[in-house]
Design an enzyme around this catalytic site. Structure first.
Site, PDB file in Angstrom:
ATOM      1  CG  HIS A  72       0.704  -0.056  -4.802  1.00  0.00           C
ATOM      2  ND1 HIS A  72       0.911   0.002  -6.151  1.00  0.00           N
ATOM      3  CD2 HIS A  72      -0.017  -0.969  -4.526  1.00  0.00           C
ATOM      4  CE1 HIS A  72       0.174  -0.272  -6.776  1.00  0.00           C
ATOM      5  NE2 HIS A  72      -0.265  -1.239  -5.926  1.00  0.00           N
TER       6      HIS A  72
ATOM      7  CG  ASP B  86      -0.970   5.167  -1.684  1.00  0.00           C
ATOM      8  OD1 ASP B  86      -2.345   5.149  -1.770  1.00  0.00           O
ATOM      9  OD2 ASP B  86      -0.189   4.481  -2.316  1.00  0.00           O
TER      10      ASP B  86
ATOM     11  CD  GLN C 276      -5.086  -1.220   0.118  1.00  0.00           C
ATOM     12  OE1 GLN C 276      -6.127  -1.755   0.768  1.00  0.00           O
ATOM     13  NE2 GLN C 276      -4.944  -1.732  -1.168  1.00  0.00           N
TER      14      GLN C 276
ATOM     15  CE  LYS D 286      -6.224   0.068  -4.681  1.00  0.00           C
ATOM     16  NZ  LYS D 286      -5.890  -1.656  -4.786  1.00  0.00           N
TER      17      LYS D 286
HETATM   18  C1  LIG Z   1      -1.285   1.361  -1.235  1.00  0.00           C
HETATM   19  C2  LIG Z   1      -1.742   1.447  -2.703  1.00  0.00           C
HETATM   20  N1  LIG Z   1      -1.409   2.147  -3.342  1.00  0.00           N
HETATM   21  C3  LIG Z   1      -1.636   2.472  -4.659  1.00  0.00           C
HETATM   22  C4  LIG Z   1      -2.567   1.561  -5.307  1.00  0.00           C
HETATM   23  C5  LIG Z   1      -2.861   1.693  -6.932  1.00  0.00           C
HETATM   24  O1  LIG Z   1      -4.202   1.849  -7.099  1.00  0.00           O
HETATM   25  P1  LIG Z   1      -4.625   1.874  -8.378  1.00  0.00           P
HETATM   26  O2  LIG Z   1      -4.112   0.520  -8.899  1.00  0.00           O
HETATM   27  O3  LIG Z   1      -6.203   2.005  -8.362  1.00  0.00           O
HETATM   28  O4  LIG Z   1      -4.242   2.826  -9.169  1.00  0.00           O
HETATM   29  C6  LIG Z   1      -2.913   0.507  -4.427  1.00  0.00           C
HETATM   30  C7  LIG Z   1      -3.608  -0.634  -5.113  1.00  0.00           C
HETATM   31  O5  LIG Z   1      -3.531  -1.880  -5.042  1.00  0.00           O
HETATM   32  C8  LIG Z   1      -2.471   0.348  -3.022  1.00  0.00           C
HETATM   33  O6  LIG Z   1      -2.799  -0.561  -2.359  1.00  0.00           O
END
Ligand SMILES: Cc1ncc(COP(=O)(O)O)c(C=O)c1O
Lengths: 419, 136
Positions: A132, A209, A212, A235
């Protein structure tokens, strides 16, 4: 400080679980809402909404400073939430749980604080091409400032990490490896435990990370032996505005602060200050107290369901979705085709219909909410040769019937576009 | 708000009008919508005070491509004065269906390219073009 002891009850039916989520009984465009975008943000059970409400109604004050009753209650509520989260991920100590705003802030905290102190010109940082943007851009910024190099573990055609390439990159002695436990586009679940062990053998620090994975898989940070783990409350049934950075104590203690200000100091003089203990060293300013309380209620809710049940439920929904989606003509699924290898996230494209058009048709004619776009993973989309995909994602409240509505909507889209 | 994909929109999408390139355009401009990857490029031929020819190419969703196709029909053969005045309302009227807020950027991509072209050709002041370029 009293904590409710978790009682394992009989697994409840999904219908019954849905009754806990007020939003799931609303309609959109005159149809019952079919919410298939939990990977972007989950819906919230009453238990979470009411815990935050009750906190504001009865106990709100600023934390860590008042000597009066309700300030102590607020402080206790915040710290109790921290303990709940620590137990949820099996951290050894509560102080290893640092509250942030979200995964993105947690990763940035590490990239700035640990990164600045430890990464120098020529050092190597290993990432993967399925990250991401929030597990990519902070490292790009660090690399630009420090002169470090970034290398990427590529994917197999099926959407798994090429672990042989990972092993070869580790031979170059990276300072840090950072990877997602579950892809938010392909759904791929990565073998993070093995990857962390290999990273440690190569002398690297490993960041996971878990944006998910924390909501959907049993997560045991000690078993993984992860150095840093980052995730977001919103989430995993919790509110927006609260996230978590878990870190190994030695690492967190050796790191300089990230943001400076109130709460994070022990003593301040005009020209210098000394830092507070963990976790407050990294929590400058008034924290998101009600949101922490909400996250505490969310992990209670998930623990009561049992994370093994959550995973099991999503496996069967995902298997059903993979099977049903493959009956739709001209539908292409991205990522592994077996539910063992993936979480409850399915990206797909349908004929040459643009995902935005698909999402609009599903929304307006069927009340189905899916994601359409690059899912904040542009390098991965480029690898797939796409600019956008449609994505359906599932959670504890997803019913097989909702997959049926999705499939019906996709068939209708084929009809509208006459393909 | 309900958007439905009317037949004429799908018709413009599948069979876009004024599609392709011009050999010697007065101006050529491309733009894209970073969020969804919709792309539009446009060629204009300006002779005297008229836009005598227009062509576009693009890829993306039905709304962005149909709206651009419809827009080229409004441009072709018109006086520069008229073309400069084309705005969001003209696009929405041509589409004739309610466009949800999230899809407005798709609907106005072609319009943004048109006004960029006019500015580049020195036929429109940048401040005026900016009015069509705000992010909703
Ligand atoms: C794999 C992954 N990493 C990081 C994030 C970022 O999350 P946040 O926007 O809550 O910081 C997401 C959210 O879509 C994600 O799916």
């Amino acid at each position: 400080m009293q904590d409710v002891v978790e009682v394992r009850r009989e697994p409840r039916s999904v219908e019954e679980i849905r009754g806990d989520f007020p939003i799931l009984s609303r309609q959109v465009h005159g149809k019952p809402l079919v919410y298939l975008d939990s990977a972007a943000s989950s819906q919230k059970p009453l238990a979470v909404i009411e815990a935050m409400n009750a906190y504001y109604r009865s106990s709100h004050a600023n934390v860590h400073r008042g000597v009066y009753e309700i300030s102590e209650e607020a402080t206790e509520a915040l710290e109790r939430a921290r303990t709940k989260v620590a137990r949820f991920i099996n951290a050894r100590q509560s102080k290893q749980v640092i509250f942030t705003r979200n995964t993105t802030e947690s990763i940035n905290l590490v990239a700035y604080s640990w990164g600045w102190a430890n990464v120098k010109a020529g050092d190597l940082i290993v990432l993967t091409t399925m990250e991401h943007h929030s597990n990519l851009v902070p490292w790009q910024l660090l690399a630009q400032r420090s002169g470090a190099r970034l290398e990427f573990v590529p994917l197999t055609p099926e959407g798994l990490l090429q672990l042989d390439v990972y092993a070869r990159l580790l031979e170059q002695g990276p300072k840090l490896v950072a990877f997602t436990q579950m892809s938010n586009v392909l759904g791929t679940i990565n073998p993070v435990k093995e990857m962390i062990a290999q990273a440690h053998a190569a002398g690297a620090v490993a960041l996971v990370d878990a944006a998910q994975s924390a909501p959907h898989l049993p997560l045991d940070v000690q078993e993984l032996d992860a150095d840093f783990v980052c995730f977001s409350g919103h989430k995993m049934l919790g509110p927006t505005g609260i996230g978590v950075l878990y870190g190994k104590r030695e690492l967190l203690e050796a790191m300089p602060p990230f943001l400076g200000g109130g709460d994070m100091i022990r003593s301040v003089s005009l020209r210098s200050s000394t830092w507070n203990d963990l976790p407050w060293k990294f929590e400058a300013g008034t924290p998101a107290i009600a949101e922490a309380v909400g996250l505490g209620a969310a992990v209670d809710y998930l623990s009561a369901l049992g994370m093994d049940w959550v995973r099991q439920h999503e496996r069967s929904i995902t298997a059903y979705a993979l099977e049903r989606l493959q009956t739709v003509p001209q539908l292409q699924i991205y990522g592994p085709l077996t539910e063992e290898l993936r979480g409850g996230v399915v990206s797909f494209s349908l004929a040459d219909i643009h995902p935005h058009d698909l999402a609009s048709i599903l929304d307006q004619e069927f009340g189905v909410a899916i994601r359409a776009g690059h899912h904040c993973a542009q390098p991965l989309m480029e690898h797939l040769g796409l600019v956008a995909t449609a994505r359906a994602s599932f959670y504890v409240y997803t019913l097989p019937e909702e997959i049926d509505v999705l499939v019906q909507g996709l068939r209708r889209a084929l009809e509208i576009f006459q393909v | 708000m309900s958007m439905d994909y009317r037949e004429y929109i799908l018709d413009h999408y599948r069979d876009p009008r004024n599609y392709g390139r011009l050999e010697n355009p007065t101006v050529h401009v491309e733009d894209s919508n970073p969020l969804c990857g919709d792309q539009v490029s446009m060629d204009l031929l300006v002779e005297g005070d008229h836009v005598t020819a227009v062509r576009f190419q693009g890829r993306g969703c039905a709304i962005s491509q149909a709206a651009t196709s419809m827009l080229t029909e409004m441009v072709q053969g018109k006086s520069v004065q008229e073309v400069v005045r084309l705005g969001k309302d003209d696009i929405l009227e041509a589409l004739g269906i309610p466009i949800s807020p999230a899809r407005m950027k798709c609907a106005f991509l072609g319009l943004r390219v048109l006004h960029k072209s006019l500015v580049l050709a020195g036929l429109e002041r940048p401040e005026h073009a900016d009015e069509h370029d705000d992010e909703l």
